[in-house]
Scaffold this motif. Structure first.
Motif, mmCIF file in Angstrom:
data_model
loop_
_atom_site.group_PDB
_atom_site.id
_atom_site.type_symbol
_atom_site.label_atom_id
_atom_site.label_comp_id
_atom_site.label_asym_id
_atom_site.label_seq_id
_atom_site.Cartn_x
_atom_site.Cartn_y
_atom_site.Cartn_z
ATOM 1 N N GLY A 333 0.773 -1.229 0.000
ATOM 2 C CA GLY A 333 0.000 0.000 0.000
ATOM 3 C C GLY A 333 0.802 1.275 0.000
ATOM 4 O O GLY A 333 0.235 2.369 0.101
ATOM 5 N N SER A 389 -6.130 0.617 0.011
ATOM 6 C CA SER A 389 -5.460 -0.651 0.260
ATOM 7 C C SER A 389 -6.340 -1.479 1.183
ATOM 8 O O SER A 389 -6.488 -1.171 2.356
ATOM 9 C CB SER A 389 -4.088 -0.403 0.911
ATOM 10 O OG SER A 389 -3.467 -1.614 1.243
ATOM 11 N N PHE A 424 -6.696 -3.833 -3.653
ATOM 12 C CA PHE A 424 -7.008 -2.409 -3.561
ATOM 13 C C PHE A 424 -8.385 -2.141 -4.173
ATOM 14 O O PHE A 424 -8.826 -2.858 -5.073
ATOM 15 C CB PHE A 424 -5.973 -1.578 -4.326
ATOM 16 C CG PHE A 424 -4.555 -1.770 -3.865
ATOM 17 C CD1 PHE A 424 -3.953 -0.847 -3.024
ATOM 18 C CD2 PHE A 424 -3.821 -2.878 -4.273
ATOM 19 C CE1 PHE A 424 -2.642 -1.020 -2.602
ATOM 20 C CE2 PHE A 424 -2.509 -3.056 -3.854
ATOM 21 C CZ PHE A 424 -1.922 -2.125 -3.018
#
Length: 619
Positions: A333, A389, A424
């Motif tokens: 992320g 994320s 994501f």
């Protein structure tokens, strides 16, 4: 010496004086060196902490609260104004709306010295794919003349800059010493000089502070936010192998949490250099999991450093190793990366090798390497910077701080391939980044996602656009294939908000031999994989303790949550002698001797570990 980690570049007395003005022992050398190194890197260097791995029949190293086990599940919206660089969403008419896009941050530590700062040099910086510039590492550029010139160079090439100014470096010691009038004057002057420049990204405040300086840093960061809310305050944290004395906190998790709670930065940055002369440091993923979990709680983007120079105790890195750090960070992320270093810093006792640019100003072989890596990072972060994320997990053997796939996660890999999978979200769409966790070998693997084949695309990095993933229809959705060079990754686009994927592995077996425990993943689709050392009844998320045989050569069983009420049979092999056990309702019943693959009527072998001290599992 004031520096907590003396491996880092120490920029003469100006940086040390600012760092030590309040008597706090920390590495706050202003804009100096990028990160902490490893054991033996100068007097007082931080040793990589032995015993970080789990061992024996007990839990070994405990997961940091809110990081290890929860690190794979928390999610947050990335703040593109800080972590990425300005997302934009298209509008659609009758055609599908374009995917929202942003811009990942690619920066470096140690920019060109003042005498080398020319148009040609900054042309090379832009051509290498950098989006963020920073000061030189020779201790002479913490001034408005250098910073304004750097901002101008950056603006002309579509880049931004983090400026290091002695007034802001000194503001930390002023805040720590209660010199509030001097603090206000310093911040007023610095903000007046830079805040209106179009290339300004933010202000460098401090490097590797201990927790004792967090109250002072809160004053500086708060003061900068009040005066200039559009630009970030940049600080870089210690790694998790710093001692508790250097951290000023009882644990690394407490250190990171305290930093976010007290200082409230717009960005979390840290460094962990895993590539040692003696091998690899073990805590890279554990460090990243802690940062990720705490940053997600605060909806704060985070950046990671990439090792691009050798120094005492640390080896020169290959292209695959640098790519590995960049893309593993992206899978977790991260919205940005920094390279340590771009320009080779002045020589010290740390025996620096060449950075991306040699001391002479000539490009080293690393220049072409990072140019290629940056192309990939930029292409992928274009879509991931504005995304949320959602989760991250590891396929294959588990490193410290990592979690296996939770049952029903969107991406299922029906093998034990060594992959990191980051998931994501953007509204109406899901991304999955599959990153090869081996920087020395390629990996091949199939994957299954819960969409139809025509709803699955992969990113063509060279084209900068998504193309057909060439997947096949299977009962659980679409089955695709990845072939990833060492350290590389692929970004998948799944149209629609994807939720549950295939359930996956039915159980985790904890095998205890000689009072030492180890977890094994058991998946009827492909077999058994060795996960990690563990202690009695430890089960990953999505699995429930189903029963155990408490003895020096025993076992415990973790059943997938939806199977916890069913009956399993464990064949336990000790010194080539097998015994069969029934596991049901939380209890274990010995059924007597048993041979390999022996399963009671109506059950079948899910997996087995063929070893003199192995096991088999029936269900």
């Amino acid at each position: 010496m004031c520096s907590a980690l003396p491996r880092r570049l120490t920029f003469l007395a100006l940086s040390l004086a600012a760092a030590c003005g309040g008597g706090e022992a920390s590495s706050s050398e202003g804009y100096t060196g990028a990160t902490a190194g490893g054991a033996g890197t100068g007097s007082g260097g931080v040793a990589h902490q032995a015993g970080a791995g789990q061992s024996g029949g007990t839990a070994g190293t405990a997961q940091q609260a809110g990081a290890g086990q929860s690190g794979g599940t928390a999610g947050t919206t990335q703040q593109a104004g800080a972590g990425g660089e300005g997302p934009s969403a298209g509008s659609g008419g009758s055609a599908p709306a374009p995917l929202p896009t942003g811009k990942g941050t690619i920066g470096y530590w140690c920019g060109p010295p003042a005498a080398a700062a020319t148009d040609a040099v900054y042309d090379d910086i832009a051509k290498a794919g950098f989006t963020l510039t920073s000061n030189a590492c020779d201790g002479s550029t913490y001034n408005a003349a250098y910073d304004k010139q750097m901002l101008d160079f950056a603006a002309a090439r579509g880049m931004t800059s983090i400026v290091a100014d002695q007034r802001i470096v000194s503001a930390v010691s002023q805040a720590n010493g209660g010199q509030l009038a001097a603090l206000d004057a310093a911040l007023d002057a610095a903000v007046a000089d830079y805040s209106q420049h179009p290339a300004l990204r933010g202000y460098h405040v401090m490097d590797e502070p201990g927790a004792g300086l967090f109250p002072a840093l809160a004053k500086v960061v708060g003061g900068l936010k009040t005066r200039d809310p559009k630009h970030i305050s940049y600080l870089n944290l210690l790694p998790n192998y710093a001692t508790s004395g250097q951290l000023g906190a009882p644990s690394y998790d407490a250190y990171v949490k305290g930093y976010l709670d007290q200082v409230a930065p717009q960005i979390v940055s840290w460094d962990y250099y895993p590539f040692l002369l003696s091998g690899d440091a073990p805590g890279f993923f554990e460090n990243m999991a802690i940062i990720r979990a705490r940053a997600l709680e605060k909806h704060t983007p985070f950046w990671q450093f990439v090792q691009s120079i050798s120094f005492v105790g640390h080896r020169a890195t290959t292209e695959a190793e640098k790519r590995w750090v960049a893309l593993q960070s992206l899978a977790y992320g991260a919205t940005g990366i920094w390279y340590f270093t771009y320009w080779t810093p002045p020589q010290t006792a740390e025996s620096f090798g060449d950075g991306i640019i040699a001391p002479s100003g000539q490009k080293t072989a690393q220049y072409a390497e990072i140019q290629r890596i940056n192309e990939t990072f930029a292409a992928m972060s274009k879509y991931l910077a504005p995304a949320t994320s959602r989760s991250v997990h590891h396929e294959g053997p588990l490193e410290l701080g990592a979690n296996p796939r939770a049952p029903g996660a969107p991406v299922y890999v029906p093998s034990f391939a060594k992959l990191t999978v980051g998931v994501f979200d953007v509204p109406g769409h899901t991304y999955a980044l599959l990153a090869n966790r081996d920087y020395s070998s390629a990996v091949e693997a199939d994957f299954i996602v819960p969409v139809t084949p025509d709803a699955l695309e992969r990113l063509d990095v060279a084209k900068g656009e998504f193309v057909d993933a060439k997947a096949q229809a299977v009962p659980d959705g679409a089955r695709g294939h990845v072939s990833l060079p060492a350290g590389d990754a692929v970004l998948l686009h799944l149209r629609g908000h994807v939720t549950d994927g295939p359930k996956g592995a039915e159980a985790v077996v904890g095998l205890v031999r000689g009072d030492s425990g180890y977890q094994y993943l058991v998946d009827g689709a492909w077999g058994v994989g060795a996960l990690r050392p563990a202690g009695w009844d430890q089960c990953p998320a999505g699995y429930t303790p189903a029963g155990h045989e408490l003895q020096s050569n025993g076992f415990w069983l973790c059943a997938r949550d939806d199977l916890k009420g069913t009956t399993f049979y464990v064949g336990s092999v000790v010194a080539d002698q097998g015994a069969l056990f029934e596991v049901s309702g939380g209890g274990v019943k010995a059924l007597g001797p048993g041979g390999w693959d022996q399963c009671p009527n109506g059950t079948k072998v899910l997996g087995k570990r063929l070893d003199s001290n192995g096991f088999w599992l029936c269900h």
